[in-house]
Write a protein that holds these residues in place. Structure first.
Motif, PDB file in Angstrom:
ATOM      1  N   HIS A   5       0.857  -0.936   0.179  1.00  0.00           N
ATOM      2  CA  HIS A   5       0.173   0.302  -0.414  1.00  0.00           C
ATOM      3  C   HIS A   5       0.883   1.081   0.411  1.00  0.00           C
ATOM      4  O   HIS A   5       1.766   1.589   0.328  1.00  0.00           O
ATOM      5  CB  HIS A   5      -1.097  -0.194   1.236  1.00  0.00           C
ATOM      6  CG  HIS A   5      -1.706   1.307   1.263  1.00  0.00           C
ATOM      7  ND1 HIS A   5      -3.116   1.053   0.393  1.00  0.00           N
ATOM      8  CD2 HIS A   5      -2.202   2.362   1.730  1.00  0.00           C
ATOM      9  CE1 HIS A   5      -3.335   2.273   0.521  1.00  0.00           C
ATOM     10  NE2 HIS A   5      -2.982   2.815   1.790  1.00  0.00           N
ATOM     11  N   GLY A   6       1.133   2.313  -1.205  1.00  0.00           N
ATOM     12  CA  GLY A   6       0.845   3.272  -1.336  1.00  0.00           C
ATOM     13  C   GLY A   6       2.147   3.588  -1.863  1.00  0.00           C
ATOM     14  O   GLY A   6       2.931   4.341  -1.935  1.00  0.00           O
ATOM     15  N   ARG A   7       2.284   1.994  -2.911  1.00  0.00           N
ATOM     16  CA  ARG A   7       3.670   1.806  -3.735  1.00  0.00           C
ATOM     17  C   ARG A   7       2.868   1.556  -4.885  1.00  0.00           C
ATOM     18  O   ARG A   7       1.625   1.196  -4.214  1.00  0.00           O
ATOM     19  CB  ARG A   7       4.967   0.881  -2.727  1.00  0.00           C
ATOM     20  CG  ARG A   7       4.799   1.302  -1.609  1.00  0.00           C
ATOM     21  CD  ARG A   7       6.250   0.863  -1.208  1.00  0.00           C
ATOM     22  NE  ARG A   7       7.664   0.638  -2.136  1.00  0.00           N
ATOM     23  CZ  ARG A   7       8.338  -0.144  -2.060  1.00  0.00           C
ATOM     24  NH1 ARG A   7       8.477  -1.047  -1.244  1.00  0.00           N
ATOM     25  NH2 ARG A   7       9.338   0.071  -2.797  1.00  0.00           N
ATOM     26  N   LEU A   8       4.008   2.045  -5.784  1.00  0.00           N
ATOM     27  CA  LEU A   8       3.017   1.165  -7.593  1.00  0.00           C
ATOM     28  C   LEU A   8       3.720   0.050  -7.432  1.00  0.00           C
ATOM     29  O   LEU A   8       4.887  -0.593  -6.795  1.00  0.00           O
ATOM     30  CB  LEU A   8       3.994   2.381  -8.325  1.00  0.00           C
ATOM     31  CG  LEU A   8       3.644   3.650  -8.339  1.00  0.00           C
ATOM     32  CD1 LEU A   8       4.799   4.433  -8.856  1.00  0.00           C
ATOM     33  CD2 LEU A   8       1.790   4.077  -8.383  1.00  0.00           C
ATOM     34  N   ILE A  49      -0.677  -0.382 -11.310  1.00  0.00           N
ATOM     35  CA  ILE A  49      -1.480  -0.689  -9.574  1.00  0.00           C
ATOM     36  C   ILE A  49      -0.680   0.319  -9.125  1.00  0.00           C
ATOM     37  O   ILE A  49       0.697   0.337  -8.884  1.00  0.00           O
ATOM     38  CB  ILE A  49      -1.143  -1.801  -8.884  1.00  0.00           C
ATOM     39  CG1 ILE A  49      -2.116  -3.195  -9.644  1.00  0.00           C
ATOM     40  CG2 ILE A  49      -2.187  -1.632  -7.848  1.00  0.00           C
ATOM     41  CD1 ILE A  49      -3.120  -3.217 -10.252  1.00  0.00           C
ATOM     42  N   GLY A  50      -1.800   1.337  -8.685  1.00  0.00           N
ATOM     43  CA  GLY A  50      -1.535   2.700  -8.543  1.00  0.00           C
ATOM     44  C   GLY A  50      -0.968   2.589  -6.488  1.00  0.00           C
ATOM     45  O   GLY A  50      -1.131   1.425  -5.784  1.00  0.00           O
ATOM     46  N   ARG A  51      -0.917   3.948  -6.270  1.00  0.00           N
ATOM     47  CA  ARG A  51      -0.171   3.927  -4.831  1.00  0.00           C
ATOM     48  C   ARG A  51      -1.821   3.752  -3.942  1.00  0.00           C
ATOM     49  O   ARG A  51      -1.701   3.132  -2.100  1.00  0.00           O
ATOM     50  CB  ARG A  51      -0.101   5.382  -4.745  1.00  0.00           C
ATOM     51  CG  ARG A  51       1.305   5.596  -4.862  1.00  0.00           C
ATOM     52  CD  ARG A  51       1.662   6.841  -5.139  1.00  0.00           C
ATOM     53  NE  ARG A  51       3.114   7.622  -5.515  1.00  0.00           N
ATOM     54  CZ  ARG A  51       4.480   6.483  -5.584  1.00  0.00           C
ATOM     55  NH1 ARG A  51       4.365   5.772  -4.237  1.00  0.00           N
ATOM     56  NH2 ARG A  51       5.139   7.434  -6.038  1.00  0.00           N
ATOM     57  N   ASP A  52      -3.260   3.586  -4.634  1.00  0.00           N
ATOM     58  CA  ASP A  52      -3.947   3.040  -3.769  1.00  0.00           C
ATOM     59  C   ASP A  52      -4.669   2.520  -4.178  1.00  0.00           C
ATOM     60  O   ASP A  52      -5.656   1.991  -3.497  1.00  0.00           O
ATOM     61  CB  ASP A  52      -5.123   4.308  -4.846  1.00  0.00           C
ATOM     62  CG  ASP A  52      -5.898   4.835  -5.364  1.00  0.00           C
ATOM     63  OD1 ASP A  52      -4.588   4.329  -6.428  1.00  0.00           O
ATOM     64  OD2 ASP A  52      -6.435   5.466  -6.284  1.00  0.00           O
ATOM     65  N   GLY A  53      -3.968   1.300  -5.386  1.00  0.00           N
ATOM     66  CA  GLY A  53      -4.730  -0.036  -4.941  1.00  0.00           C
ATOM     67  C   GLY A  53      -5.335  -0.450  -6.347  1.00  0.00           C
ATOM     68  O   GLY A  53      -5.719  -0.873  -6.271  1.00  0.00           O
TER      69      GLY A  53
END
Length: 65
Positions: A5-8, A49-53
């Motif tokens: 979570h919070g990472r790409l 996948i973005g930081r927000d999932g």
């Protein structure tokens, strides 16, 4: 909560199997580069996948409706 979570994430899967995280990044440019560089063929698929999932980019977006 996802451990990334919070990472790409650059993920891949074969056929309709489970998505597997191949790489994890904090830098958006590097994540986009690795996503674009990941060669997929046959039954392999990739997504970013973005930081927000949420899915930012998918090789074959899921059909809706």
């Amino acid at each position: 909560m996802d451990k990334y979570h919070g990472r790409l994430q650059v993920q891949e899967r074969k056929d309709h199997g489970a998505w597997r995280t191949r790489w994890v990044f904090d830098d958006e440019d590097k994540a986009a580069f690795y996503y674009a560089s990941l060669n997929t063929w046959g039954k392999w698929r990739k997504r970013l996948i973005g930081r927000d999932g949420e899915v930012l980019v998918s090789q074959y977006p899921t059909r809706k409706g």
